[in-house]
Write an enzyme that holds these catalytic residues in place. Structure first.
Site, PDB file in Angstrom:
ATOM      1  N   HIS A  36     -11.402  -2.527   3.739  1.00  0.00           N
ATOM      2  CA  HIS A  36     -11.443  -2.301   2.271  1.00  0.00           C
ATOM      3  C   HIS A  36     -12.358  -3.538   1.749  1.00  0.00           C
ATOM      4  O   HIS A  36     -12.694  -3.361   0.634  1.00  0.00           O
ATOM      5  CB  HIS A  36     -10.059  -2.166   1.669  1.00  0.00           C
TER       6      HIS A  36
ATOM      7  N   HIS B  34       0.837  -1.057   0.039  1.00  0.00           N
ATOM      8  CA  HIS B  34       0.055  -0.084   0.113  1.00  0.00           C
ATOM      9  C   HIS B  34       0.849   1.176   0.091  1.00  0.00           C
ATOM     10  O   HIS B  34       0.655   2.198  -0.617  1.00  0.00           O
ATOM     11  CB  HIS B  34      -1.030   0.081   1.143  1.00  0.00           C
TER      12      HIS B  34
ATOM     13  N   HIS C 118     -10.920   5.838   7.600  1.00  0.00           N
ATOM     14  CA  HIS C 118      -9.395   5.604   7.672  1.00  0.00           C
ATOM     15  C   HIS C 118      -9.006   6.739   9.107  1.00  0.00           C
ATOM     16  O   HIS C 118      -8.285   6.488   9.918  1.00  0.00           O
ATOM     17  CB  HIS C 118      -8.712   6.360   6.473  1.00  0.00           C
TER      18      HIS C 118
ATOM     19  N   PHE D 245      -1.926   7.071   4.681  1.00  0.00           N
ATOM     20  CA  PHE D 245      -1.620   6.042   3.521  1.00  0.00           C
ATOM     21  C   PHE D 245      -0.674   5.146   3.771  1.00  0.00           C
ATOM     22  O   PHE D 245      -0.572   3.906   3.305  1.00  0.00           O
ATOM     23  CB  PHE D 245      -1.829   6.437   1.934  1.00  0.00           C
TER      24      PHE D 245
ATOM     25  N   HIS E 121      -7.371  -1.781  -5.036  1.00  0.00           N
ATOM     26  CA  HIS E 121      -7.688  -2.253  -3.763  1.00  0.00           C
ATOM     27  C   HIS E 121      -8.042  -3.629  -3.603  1.00  0.00           C
ATOM     28  O   HIS E 121      -7.984  -4.656  -2.891  1.00  0.00           O
ATOM     29  CB  HIS E 121      -8.313  -1.341  -2.784  1.00  0.00           C
TER      30      HIS E 121
ATOM     31  N   HIS F 288     -15.282   6.114   2.947  1.00  0.00           N
ATOM     32  CA  HIS F 288     -13.839   5.320   2.917  1.00  0.00           C
ATOM     33  C   HIS F 288     -12.739   6.106   3.782  1.00  0.00           C
ATOM     34  O   HIS F 288     -12.145   5.631   4.393  1.00  0.00           O
ATOM     35  CB  HIS F 288     -13.310   5.035   1.442  1.00  0.00           C
TER      36      HIS F 288
ATOM     37  N   HIS G 262      -4.706   6.292  -5.523  1.00  0.00           N
ATOM     38  CA  HIS G 262      -6.049   6.915  -5.191  1.00  0.00           C
ATOM     39  C   HIS G 262      -6.580   8.092  -5.789  1.00  0.00           C
ATOM     40  O   HIS G 262      -5.782   8.536  -6.771  1.00  0.00           O
ATOM     41  CB  HIS G 262      -5.798   7.501  -3.583  1.00  0.00           C
TER      42      HIS G 262
HETATM   43 CU1  C2O Z   1      -5.259   2.708  -0.596  1.00  0.00          CU
HETATM   44 CU2  C2O Z   1      -8.119   2.893   1.981  1.00  0.00          CU
HETATM   45  O1  C2O Z   1      -6.832   3.331   1.016  1.00  0.00           O
END
Ligand code: C2O
Length: 616
Positions: free
Chosen positions: A388, A184, A358, A375, A214, A354, A205
């Site tokens: 995810h 990631h 995070h 990230f 993802h 999303h 992203h």
């Molecule tokens: Cu690649 Cu939720 O981020």
């Protein structure tokens, strides 16, 4: 997160990002970013074309040149480290599918306003420089990923054993947990260049690469877990945060003795604190008439989340580009490049729930908010993969919702974009977007659970008779016209609500085109926390602004502080808010203008223009 994060000064298509919870950030409302710093004209700097990206650059841009030199050195080393995997692309090609250049892998960078950090995130070197093209698995058995809050003891035992083994693998085994986490980091913090474009970083992203990347990342993670416990049918859990019973951190991830635990989380957000899917902050303060603040009860927060989900998945996601985000092609940095991405822009769910999740999970410690709040480190928290899983599940659900345009893109540059992963046998595999459109073809699907937000359609707040046609409304609009649009652009939005009347276009080109409110050239400091809400034809009660439960609320803008180590601190971006359903619900289809309310919640921005268009 601001939807556009281009960094013209470095010539990168998409820079690195870090997310911060804003709780501990210094208050920005006391100072004006527009006095302190020169307003930054985004467009005038975006002159680099695809053609120039193979070497010729805007000469004012010295930071870019430094980076280019460094990249050359890395490329030189790359041959011996990874084997030559780089293809030479036609430098004059205007558009291409994106592909990571393995031989270019270098350090990732993470930046905040305070510090710059380099992190090594590249995968272990290839043993035999062989890359296998991915073939979807044969066989018809479907693995069902369960909701994390519903799993039983036997399942948990299996899952924990698999995770334990993954963490116990040798550190240089590409299937080791930290190596998996680093995937990631490498794809999100600028470790890779694009094949054929050594000066263009790859970022997964804020564009149409988000869902496919993802999906495949999780796919191989799951295959590795299955392999480690000798169960090829093993399916990992998903965090069902879109359902009231799943809106807290799932219990199985909270035992400090479990391999599913991660200490780098926000302890104040442990259950039974309910996640806020609008912006990830745990406490939603609602201003009441009497100027008191009160917190939403857990029930109210759960209920609001359902409206937020409806907004992001149904109302604002009627087309591929609304849902998936902006087009992103190899080598393109400029809006003027034909066929390139006009701007990095995440889809509604990516920018919304999303990012909110995070932020909710990541620790409160600035500047980096590890693990989930940044990230580069997000993959180090086992909860990331469950989070995810649900994001991926939303892709499946989205395709089943009614609407002619709720379909994936069919453009070749999307379908042929590719990523590289080590599979469960530690072989390097190249996966194309076209291979992952249907999760069942990949052999998995999700446990079927209730989707309560499908029933959470917002309702109009103004319930007066004749809204939209009657005389009342006419006078109302006329009254509004009086002082509302005198300010002109740019609008500087800091403390008070701004209302402005915006004319509607005559007719869409096609009957079922989506009418979209476009806020252009939103300028802000990328290191500031900024949020504002947008509503249309509201009742002008600023003490009690529109909420996601109400049809007048059409969306919000959030910037989570982020930046890479070289880019300008001023950020310029656009916001697209689909309107068709709101106009219908409010019976405004026949009006020739609407009144847009911008309500500042945090920080300062300037907005260059607002218009209505038929794009998304
Ligand atoms: Cu690649 Cu939720 O981020």
């Amino acid at each position: 997160m601001a939807s556009t994060t281009n960094s013209p000064s470095t010539g990168l298509t998409l820079p690195n990002f870090s997310i911060q919870t804003s709780t501990f950030l210094p208050k920005t409302s006391q100072r004006s970013i527009f006095k302190k710093k020169k307003p930054f004209n985004f467009n005038s700097k975006r002159v680099v074309s695809c053609k120039a990206s193979n070497g010729k650059q805007n000469d004012a841009d010295t930071s870019f040149l430094n980076r280019f030199d460094r990249r050359d050195i890395l490329l030189g080393l790359g041959g011996s480290l990874y084997g030559a995997t780089s293809l030479v692309r036609d430098p004059f090609a205007l558009a291409d599918p994106i592909e990571p250049d393995l031989s270019s892998c270098g350090e990732s960078t993470v930046d905040t306003s305070k510090a710059c950090m380099n992190v090594p995130c590249c995968p272990p070197k290839l043993k035999d420089s062989k890359i296998i093209d991915f073939e979807p698995p044969l066989g018809c058995k479907i693995r069902y990923r369960p909701a994390a809050h519903l799993v039983d003891r036997d399942y948990l035992y299996k899952f924990e054993s698999a995770m334990e083994r993954m963490k116990a693998l040798p550190v240089d085994d590409p299937r080791n947990f930290m190596q998996q986490a680093n995937i990631h980091c490498a794809y999100c913090n600028g470790a890779y260049s694009q094949v054929g474009f050594p000066d263009q970083k790859l970022e997964v992203h804020y564009s149409w690469l988000f869902f496919p990347f993802h999906r495949m990342y999780l796919y191989f993670f799951e295959r590795i877990l299955g392999k480690l416990i000798g169960d090829p049918d093993f399916a990992m859990p998903f965090w069902n945060w879109d359902s009231p019973c799943g809106m807290t951190m799932p219990q199985i991830y909270l035992d400090p003795y479990s391999p599913l635990y991660d200490e780098n989380r926000n302890l104040e957000h442990q259950p039974d604190v309910v996640v806020n899917l609008n912006d990830g902050k745990s406490v939603v303060k609602q201003k009441k008439k009497n100027d008191d603040f009160y917190e939403l009860t857990k029930r109210e927060q759960r209920n609001r989340n359902l409206y937020v989900m409806y907004q992001q998945m149904v109302r604002s996601s009627k087309t591929a580009s609304c849902f998936h985000g902006a087009v992103y092609r190899a080598g393109c940095v400029s809006e003027t490049d034909i066929g390139c991405t006009p701007e990095p822009r995440g889809g509604t769910l990516e920018n919304g729930a999303h990012l909110a999740v995070h932020k909710f999970v990541g620790a409160k410690n600035p500047p980096y908010n590890e693990d989930m709040g940044n990230f580069y480190s997000a993959g180090r928290d086992p909860l990331f993969y469950a989070h995810h899983g649900n994001v991926d599940r939303m892709w499946n659900i989205w395709k089943t919702l009614p609407g002619k345009k709720r379909r994936d893109f069919d453009e070749k540059d999307w379908l042929n974009s590719s990523f590289l992963f080590y599979d469960e046998n530690a072989n390097m595999v190249r996966v194309k977007v076209r291979d992952c459109l249907d999760s069942k073809t990949l052999g998995y699907d999700y446990q079927s659970v209730d989707i309560p937000w499908l029933r959470s359609k917002p309702t109009p707040r103004r319930r007066r008779p004749g809204v939209g046609q009657g005389q009342d409304q006419g006078q109302d609009v006329a009254a509004r016209r009086k002082g509302k649009n005198r300010r002109g652009f740019p609008i500087v939005l800091d403390k008070v609500a701004v209302r402005i009347e915006i004319p509607r276009l005559k007719k869409p080109k096609n009957k079922d085109d989506e009418e979209v409110l476009v806020l252009q050239n939103i300028q802000l400091d990328r290191n500031d926390s900024v949020q504002f809400y947008v509503s249309i034809n509201d009742d002008e009660d600023d003490d009690n602004p529109c909420k996601p439960e109400e049809s007048e609320f059409v969306g919000s803008f959030t910037n989570v502080p982020h930046g890479d180590c070289h880019s300008e601190s001023m950020l310029s971006t656009n916001l697209y808010l689909p309107l068709s359903e709101a106009l219908e619900d409010l019976e405004l289809q026949r009006e020739d203008s609407i009144v847009v309310t911008l309500l500042p919640k945090e920080g300062e921005v300037s907005i260059g223009n607002i218009k209505i268009d038929y794009v998304c």
